[in-house]
Motif scaffolding. Sequence first.
Motif, mmCIF file in Angstrom:
data_model
loop_
_atom_site.group_PDB
_atom_site.id
_atom_site.type_symbol
_atom_site.label_atom_id
_atom_site.label_comp_id
_atom_site.label_asym_id
_atom_site.label_seq_id
_atom_site.Cartn_x
_atom_site.Cartn_y
_atom_site.Cartn_z
ATOM 1 N N GLN A 117 21.346 38.706 6.131
ATOM 2 C CA GLN A 117 20.233 38.040 6.816
ATOM 3 C C GLN A 117 20.723 37.596 8.185
ATOM 4 O OE1 GLN A 117 18.807 34.069 5.400
ATOM 5 N NE2 GLN A 117 17.042 35.245 4.740
ATOM 6 N N PRO A 121 13.361 43.941 6.985
ATOM 7 C CA PRO A 121 12.381 43.187 6.190
ATOM 8 C C PRO A 121 11.903 43.892 4.931
ATOM 9 C CG PRO A 121 11.549 43.616 8.411
ATOM 10 C CD PRO A 121 12.884 44.251 8.327
ATOM 11 N N GLU A 124 12.683 42.794 1.092
ATOM 12 C CA GLU A 124 11.897 41.851 0.285
ATOM 13 C C GLU A 124 10.994 42.622 -0.687
ATOM 14 O OE1 GLU A 124 9.895 39.042 2.845
ATOM 15 O OE2 GLU A 124 8.456 38.683 1.207
ATOM 16 N N HIS A 125 10.341 43.662 -0.163
ATOM 17 C CA HIS A 125 9.435 44.436 -1.013
ATOM 18 C C HIS A 125 10.194 45.379 -1.948
ATOM 19 C CE1 HIS A 125 5.896 43.862 1.989
ATOM 20 N NE2 HIS A 125 6.199 42.784 1.317
ATOM 21 N N THR A 127 13.094 45.143 -3.275
ATOM 22 C CA THR A 127 13.683 44.442 -4.420
ATOM 23 C C THR A 127 12.575 43.982 -5.361
ATOM 24 O OG1 THR A 127 13.762 42.470 -3.006
ATOM 25 C CG2 THR A 127 15.816 43.679 -3.327
ATOM 26 N N ARG A 128 11.587 43.324 -4.802
ATOM 27 C CA ARG A 128 10.531 42.752 -5.639
ATOM 28 C C ARG A 128 9.807 43.825 -6.462
ATOM 29 N NH1 ARG A 128 6.648 37.838 -4.076
ATOM 30 N NH2 ARG A 128 5.208 38.143 -5.794
ATOM 31 N N ALA A 134 16.266 39.382 -4.100
ATOM 32 C CA ALA A 134 17.155 39.530 -2.935
ATOM 33 C C ALA A 134 17.724 38.160 -2.599
ATOM 34 C CB ALA A 134 16.364 40.074 -1.739
ATOM 35 N N ASP A 357 13.913 37.237 9.336
ATOM 36 C CA ASP A 357 14.623 36.055 8.821
ATOM 37 C C ASP A 357 15.774 35.604 9.697
ATOM 38 O OD1 ASP A 357 13.040 35.521 6.571
ATOM 39 O OD2 ASP A 357 14.025 37.127 5.461
#
Length: 388
Positions: A117, A121, A124-125, A127-128, A134, A357
Amino acid sequence: MFSARVPPLRSNRVARALARLRSAGQPLDDLTISNPTLVGLSYPDRLLDPLAQPAALCYDPAPFGVWAAREAVAAHLAGRGVRVVADRVILTASTSEAYSLLFKLLCDPADLVLVPQPSYPLFEHLTRLDGVVASPYALEYHGRWELNLDSLHRAIEPRARAILLVNPNNPTGSFVRPDELHAAREIAARHELAIISDEVFDLYPLDARAPGRSGALVEETDALTFTLGGLSKSAALPQLKLGWILVGGPETLVRRALDRLALICDSYLSVATPVQLAVGTLLERAVPLADQLRRRVRTNYAALRSLVRRYPACQVLHAEAGWYAVVQVPAIRSEEALVIELIEKDRVLVHPGYFFDFPREAFLVVSLLPDPIGFADAMTKVLTRAVG
Ligand SMILES: Cc1ncc(COP(=O)(O)O)c(C=O)c1O
């Protein structure tokens, strides 16, 4: 009815300002562009002819890809100094898909992967969507970006499964230095973590003295490693959908990983045959394209650094490679307010640092891909607005 893997689909103020401009039919200088096929590069004539080989009429599914294609990728990488044997090359439809396959291999739901970080970006998606969390470790800027090893140590928990390195990183443009890589390998081996090293931008150094080296983990013997690359960035052909995973590490672990990956890849078989049969020729023919792109990003980066000298309140952070630059601007208003003003008043789109981030404000991230004349004009508007 729907899973919580898909994040809430909320719009934000920047997206709404952009939608208003677009629905009014207004032109926009897009300094966020990441699609190399839309920035006026000259693609060689008949580049895609090898996709039409008659041999592609035969479907012979193989979990890791057609053997000749895996050999062609290994041979191409050897030419770039990366020593990998074809049976440790796995073909995927993209780097994003490679992440998903590796999360399936390494993680149970709610396990952790450690991500840098600021960084890309999409983590985030990605991993989710695979039910994975993450967990960040910090990169810090001290004249150049450095990996904060304390924060990497702190991020390790019993449920951690992998360290993700982005080398060079998007958007900071920083390579993982040899000493940082050494530390990450030691930590990974000690805590039984895998390393996933995303090296999609390795062909685009901005600074000839940059310390990084791609493919360094392929010959790793202590930690299990996965090195990612693909046509999307190295051949400027994202639409062809072909990426690769190079597997490294101790022999027994590599074998166990490959056995499991074979089952995962066999369940999808997502890489199309024509692009596999063409990959060797495509990689060869795309060399001048990558050269063109490298010149483009270097020209824009140099122009940006010279332009910023006229705005002493702003600075371009040192970047070593990649397609992006980070500009620090006075924090006299929020990044969001500045980005919206730029859309509404100057018709220029840039990314706010918070999108990646960054730990504090105010940073803007700009793509180095646009045509140089338009880039310099649009950046002049950005800097003038940022200090005004
Ligand atoms: C660091 C990084 N990795 C991976 C990707 C995605 O690559 P692909 O098109 O192969 O999925 C991107 C795209 O911008 C990226 O910035």
